[in-house]
Design a protein around this motif. Structure first.
Motif, PDB file in Angstrom:
ATOM      1  N   ARG A  96       0.822  -1.217   0.000  1.00 18.12           N
ATOM      2  CA  ARG A  96       0.000   0.000   0.000  1.00 18.12           C
ATOM      3  C   ARG A  96       0.854   1.264   0.000  1.00 18.12           C
ATOM      4  O   ARG A  96       0.430   2.308  -0.497  1.00 18.12           O
ATOM      5  CB  ARG A  96      -0.944  -0.025   1.204  1.00 18.12           C
ATOM      6  CG  ARG A  96      -2.138  -0.912   0.962  1.00 18.12           C
ATOM      7  CD  ARG A  96      -3.063  -0.998   2.153  1.00 18.12           C
ATOM      8  NE  ARG A  96      -4.253  -1.766   1.781  1.00 18.12           N
ATOM      9  CZ  ARG A  96      -5.004  -2.456   2.620  1.00 18.12           C
ATOM     10  NH1 ARG A  96      -4.702  -2.476   3.899  1.00 18.12           N
ATOM     11  NH2 ARG A  96      -6.055  -3.114   2.194  1.00 18.12           N
TER      12      ARG A  96
ATOM     13  N   VAL B  71      -8.336   1.531   2.726  1.00 15.62           N
ATOM     14  CA  VAL B  71      -7.525   2.616   2.161  1.00 15.62           C
ATOM     15  C   VAL B  71      -6.745   3.413   3.207  1.00 15.62           C
ATOM     16  O   VAL B  71      -5.988   4.313   2.861  1.00 15.62           O
ATOM     17  CB  VAL B  71      -8.374   3.595   1.312  1.00 15.62           C
ATOM     18  CG1 VAL B  71      -8.954   2.871   0.098  1.00 15.62           C
ATOM     19  CG2 VAL B  71      -9.462   4.253   2.141  1.00 15.62           C
TER      20      VAL B  71
ATOM     21  N   PRO C  23      -5.572   1.280  -4.894  1.00 15.89           N
ATOM     22  CA  PRO C  23      -5.990   0.392  -3.800  1.00 15.89           C
ATOM     23  C   PRO C  23      -5.268  -0.950  -3.888  1.00 15.89           C
ATOM     24  O   PRO C  23      -4.980  -1.432  -4.991  1.00 15.89           O
ATOM     25  CB  PRO C  23      -7.489   0.188  -4.043  1.00 15.89           C
ATOM     26  CG  PRO C  23      -7.901   1.242  -5.010  1.00 15.89           C
ATOM     27  CD  PRO C  23      -6.684   1.611  -5.801  1.00 15.89           C
TER      28      PRO C  23
ATOM     29  N   THR D 137      -5.583   4.521  -1.905  1.00 14.70           N
ATOM     30  CA  THR D 137      -4.820   4.374  -0.667  1.00 14.70           C
ATOM     31  C   THR D 137      -4.402   5.758  -0.173  1.00 14.70           C
ATOM     32  O   THR D 137      -3.811   6.542  -0.911  1.00 14.70           O
ATOM     33  CB  THR D 137      -3.577   3.511  -0.929  1.00 14.70           C
ATOM     34  OG1 THR D 137      -4.020   2.216  -1.371  1.00 14.70           O
ATOM     35  CG2 THR D 137      -2.754   3.358   0.323  1.00 14.70           C
TER      36      THR D 137
ATOM     37  N   LEU E 224       0.541   5.517   5.402  1.00 18.35           N
ATOM     38  CA  LEU E 224       0.736   4.749   4.174  1.00 18.35           C
ATOM     39  C   LEU E 224       1.334   5.583   3.046  1.00 18.35           C
ATOM     40  O   LEU E 224       1.257   5.201   1.870  1.00 18.35           O
ATOM     41  CB  LEU E 224      -0.592   4.113   3.741  1.00 18.35           C
ATOM     42  CG  LEU E 224      -1.192   3.156   4.770  1.00 18.35           C
ATOM     43  CD1 LEU E 224      -2.540   2.627   4.290  1.00 18.35           C
ATOM     44  CD2 LEU E 224      -0.239   1.991   5.034  1.00 18.35           C
TER      45      LEU E 224
END
Lengths: 243, 243, 243, 243, 243, 243
Positions: free
Chosen positions: C86, D107, C92, C220, C226
């Motif tokens: 991710r 996400v 995604p 994401t 992330l």
């Protein structure tokens, strides 16, 4: 380094068993002082026994403080009086239940506890929950032997513990056994050999953890929750605690 | 006793820092072998860095196995490749995050973590949850310093860590600080003095836990979840793992 | 829309099985790119296999980024390298374990997982805990078949999976079965017919979730945990990751 | 494929908003039937409103059953009557709160909810706990706008939602926002642009999840907990439910 | 003191059973008003039955408000409409499931629930989770008897409940049984005598808790979550709720 | 009905305060016996104080057993010796912390605790966790007043408690306050009036719960965990416990 290993019950033979187990694993520079309270139950098999024993543990910590003790071990699987003992000293204090859980968590993903009497299982369950290990323990099992049978009829006790441990191995999906009584401290190797699993015993585990904390210079935090108790008056049979 | 302390990143200076911290607390009979993978990131500050480093950790455990290693320490606070490493050996394997959490749980009722970058906080949170210590940790805090600044600009890094630790002390209701990076291993005493709290650092904690497990004869369980991986073929750059 | 379905192991036949399962459920405008890493284990049955495979997954995501990929599926039930993947993309990324858990939670109140080998059950348990689905899963069960038997001896494998699923149906108090291996992707209908329960299979579930996220414009998050990894040097066999 | 999107309140304008949001994301072969109960509250802002609306939801599912409906969406963030609706049909039924939580979990590692009134926050908290997402949600926040203000004074409402979302972004350590009201379904893009985070809105999420389940052939389990209700007599105003 | 004991179903015989059980334990100054909604299901054995019954519960609370009621009991083990009812009054409102859980927690460390049909077990599980008692309940068991069999074939029903309770006693490691249906209110003593355990029945427990809260002057909090619903329009069959 | 309300500390004035609060809410047929141990601390503000007090509680329960006591209340907010006390009698035993939590859970969705000293907050947190109420409690707050100030400087103490309670009301998102000390038993109404929230006080709550259990015929389970302690020898100052 001086570690005071407190057997919270008043059975000398068990103090000796525990002291010997502690000495067997202690490092070269470690002096083990195995002791027991002057007052209290001959074995700990209930919440009531624990409540009484917790005062004896406090007495023993206070005695240890007068002798420059570096760390304490509370050698009963219910960790009686653990938080109280931590308040009474800057030295680390380790309960054998927590010690065993910590060690087991490092050699297996899941374990089961094998204790003496079924009725004390709830004490282990409460500790697992409080400490945060509940999800690592598949089952708290009992061999259904009174604690003192470990001294009086050790062969039968050993056989029952091994049987229950084998059931745990085959039914619980575990990688290790935690022995749920300080009185089992001398049986670890035999059980491990018979069961074919790592067997974690709390007295020896606690001694190594106590030594470790001392070597690291980590002491019980005196900031906040575990600070020394506020001095105050105590009445009656406990008036010697007054300050 | 030989303990292989694996710095999962490839920065030699950090391996030295970690190795020195390990040696400082190691027992007299303990040989510390501080190492790092031949391949991998120079610092670990993301899940991706961790994923790559986990292979390096495995390589280092396999290398250790050829040298009769008694225990392993994974010296990055995300415990990268911990479960994998445990499968590759009978020896105990300790991650420095878990080590620090275990030790902190024995000297305080609640602690906060002070790590490097905010983005790695989630890694600590996931570990706290998995291990069962989430309820003991009030907050995962970040000093917002890149890992290598611990080597390149140590004074500024130290100052920020102390500032964040003091905030934790005053705002979080805690009794101890857990340092969230292997690269902080040489700063423990300074931080503890400045903050006035027990400061738990994972490298030193892990070394003592590893020694303890070895002394106790407790090895990684090979019954079930952590058994040696089934031998199989590996392709491409990993074909040397084939068996 | 291009979805890259990454089989994290290096067995082509399994990539084909997985790719076919993905294609079968893909929407009309969806292109399935089924792929596998050049390096890594032929099957994933341990944490070590997972650790190695996670690097292959990262390689495959980076490859996908060069080809304008809209979403990724990681087609191994341990979701190896999910968080790492991710970080490497705005697209995604869906793991098949999480996908199956999400879908199962919408068609039943409780489910059981039927996986291949008992030793991998702990991986599913860790994911259930991390994701928050532990209380929805009554039991993680194993048919005790090596992963590649799904390719080599599919009839026997199918029979064992159905048997274990029927035990789950009758003993666990569940409403659905989650299949715990990407290699079972072509067996869903047969198992569901034989067992008489909704059977949730992760590859197909993940493809639909990936399509859904793309249609919704949900990517994401690059804010915080992330975000793309900080560019840095990598050494040795991983130096191509340097930036 | 026919998806019945049930607005559980009785305000037509909101049904239109919701229906339009649903249609905007629906696949080419999907027919959206946006509907509302004949009876019930004009907005849902309390447990009482929810309780009444749950009966309307059941009526709408029963109506849908007479029209060969393939899936249902309950378009109020409290998911009123979700389990009841699932009992009444073999088709999948998705609540917009659960849909948003599922999508957000894919996400971002952590999210916050921004809902209308503070008093409904407890409903979201209960759902987060029941579904298992509580640890993923940092905070349930309220813009303190009555639901119908979303229709009557949309600009002011939008401004407050954006303000609260920005606070969430800066204070909560999150990667995504979940919008906590079906009436916000047309604001997603505007909010996401203004806040700079993925914004997950439940109506659109639920439509894609419903389509996904239908494509996968996954239906509400009729084995056990969610089986059709046992036929029985109903009295009074509910006698038409008798069977 | 007037306590309105609401049987959420519409079976008069069950209202009488419940009312009699309530009267049996009520204090000397307590008037029990046992009632049932005019509309709704004759028994509650599903989420759908519960959803409909919740409206009836609300109607009955509103009726009670016109009669100066001091406290309410919702006498169905799913506590249908509990939070809604609490919004509609300042008086305390007690569900019989929560009442039984609270009381059981004070006389035993662990309990099991014995309910009517297996399919309603999930309702009890959801409540245990929401209220926080999940760890105290070893197992939710079902005697597999339809609710109305408690009226129509009481001897057979009683026999099955006792059998299931004895299984709980011998297999679950518990100290008490919680009866999982309001219709069992008259069977408590017989079951307790037969099983040899404390048996906690919710109607009687709720009446005593309601009396206790009234005596203590503790009312449902109107600050925040449980404040009276905002007045608004209701359409159709529910337009009488408009304000 | 005779209820023994045990003040676990040895300050007579506090026993009187507690006894008066108990008598104020007791039913017409209830005799309150307010008592305190002969030995123990004058106030309970630490784990050590609690450990000593737990023995006093046991003594008082044993004394109560010689006088045909129907129920016991342990009137210190840490519920010291609760499980031990339950083993010593068939009568119900209620701690005031648990009592307050149970009652608060029925009048609000969330509450905060306002206790005396910050250092005792951890005791409340441990109880909340053990009993299962942790998710209902937003915050454990301290007015930072020593327990005996409630007797010595009641006006200042009251002012601080009200200030802290108001902070809880405005910052915590709660519906009720739980008072965290038995010594606050006479302040409930004043605090509730000043704060404008339901204020739950444990002594009064426990008395009503004790009466309720007695009226229901529910006694402490003697099957399993809470059975009478096995008779055994006690040494030293505790030899009078021998049996």
């Amino acid at each position: 380094m001086k570690i005071r290993v407190i057997n919270p019950n008043t059975t000398c033979a068990m103090t000796e068993t525990i002291g010997a187990a502690a000495a067997r694993v202690a490092g070269p520079g470690t002096q083990i002082v195995a002791t027991q309270p002057a007052g209290g139950p001959v074995s700990i098999e209930s919440h009531f026994d624990e409540a009484v024993a917790a005062v004896g543990v406090a007495e023993e910590v206070l005695a240890g403080e007068r002798e420059q003790t570096d760390a304490y071990v509370i050698a009963c699987f219910g960790d009686p009086g653990l938080w109280s003992a931590r308040e009474l000293t800057r030295a680390p204090v380790i309960g054998i239940a927590e010690a065993a859980f910590h060690m087991a968590a490092m050699v297996a993903t899941r374990f089961s506890v094998v204790t003496t009497l079924g009725r004390t299982g709830i004490i282990a369950e409460h500790l697992l929950q409080q400490y945060g290990f509940a999800h690592l323990c598949r089952k708290v099992r009992a061999a259904e032997i009174p604690v003192l049978d470990l001294e009086h009829d050790p062969d039968a006790a050993l056989r029952k513990i091994i049987e229950e441990s084998l059931r745990a191995k085959h039914e619980d999906g575990i990688g290790a056994i935690v022995l749920g009584c300080g009185g089992m401290a001398d049986l670890t190797d035999t059980i491990s050999d018979a069961v074919g699993l790592p067997v974690v015993e709390g007295v020896s585990a606690a001694v190594k953890l106590a030594e470790s904390l001392v070597h690291l210079g980590l002491k019980t935090s005196k900031h906040g929750d575990l600070d020394f108790p506020r001095p105050k008056a105590f009445a009656g049979q406990f008036r010697h605690f007054s300050a």
